[in-house]
Design an enzyme around this catalytic site. Structure first.
Site, short mmCIF file in Angstrom:
data_model
loop_
_atom_site.label_atom_id
_atom_site.label_comp_id
_atom_site.label_asym_id
_atom_site.label_seq_id
_atom_site.Cartn_x
_atom_site.Cartn_y
_atom_site.Cartn_z
N ASP A 62 4.60 1.25 79.44
CA ASP A 62 3.21 0.78 79.46
C ASP A 62 3.07 -0.46 80.35
O ASP A 62 2.36 -1.41 80.02
CB ASP A 62 2.74 0.48 78.04
CG ASP A 62 1.23 0.29 77.95
OD1 ASP A 62 0.49 0.79 78.83
OD2 ASP A 62 0.77 -0.39 77.00
N VAL A 63 3.75 -0.44 81.49
CA VAL A 63 3.64 -1.55 82.43
C VAL A 63 2.27 -1.48 83.09
O VAL A 63 1.87 -0.42 83.58
CB VAL A 63 4.76 -1.49 83.50
CG1 VAL A 63 4.61 -2.61 84.51
CG2 VAL A 63 6.13 -1.52 82.84
#
Length: 179
Positions: A62-63
């Site tokens: 979830d960068v």
């Protein structure tokens, strides 16, 4: 208990947004520094090992600019490992459930395939592309359209939108965005 460091600063997304509101661009040196710090943090997570020295196989998944915090000390830190997955983790998500922000997911993640550290590198490259250009790379109103864009749309080099972007930086960004 979960103990986290307090980071006094702003998210990368807020910094990019502040520049946009002032009709300015984030300096290329700052774009690069934020990305280098983000990638260093991800590398530390990717290389993490348990007490027996075995790789944990952590992938953030979830960068995004919202999950990269630039501290007042100038160091960018990766936040919110809540979607992260580690090899051998007892809890797992349902196979058909996508977790994270679609516009930053790698094509493999969008397709529901097994992901590794390369998915985080892809997302970090999307963040860098957006910091350099001041625009969203994959934007649409409908989630399915975003997924199709991630899978199929040609990706222009940042210099197509920001002339002073050197070809070496274009090459780094496009390598990170290699499908």
């Amino acid at each position: 208990f979960l103990v986290m460091e307090y980071v006094h600063g702003e998210s990368m997304s807020r910094l990019i947004g502040a520049c946009q509101r002032r009709e300015q661009q984030v300096p290329l040196a700052i774009c690069s520094a934020m990305s280098i710090d983000t990638l260093n943090g991800l590398h530390a997570a990717h290389e993490a090992r348990n007490e027996r020295g075995e790789p944990l196989g952590i992938v953030h998944r979830d960068v995004s600019p919202q999950n990269a915090m630039v501290g007042v000390d100038g160091v960018t830190r990766v936040l919110d490992f809540g979607v992260a997955k580690a090899t051998g983790r007892l809890q797992s998500t349902q196979n058909d459930e996508l977790k994270g922000k679609l516009a930053y997911m790698s094509p493999q993640q969008v397709m529901g395939e097994q992901v590794d550290r390369r998915a985080d590198v892809w997302a970090a490259a999307v963040c860098l592309w957006e910091a350099i250009t001041g625009m969203r790379l994959f934007r649409a109103e409908v989630q399915a359209t975003i997924a199709l864009k991630v899978l199929n749309d040609p990706i222009p080099p940042p210099s197509a939108y920001r002339r002073e972007c050197p070809s070496a930086l274009d090459a780094v960004v496009l390598r990170g965005l290699s499908r």
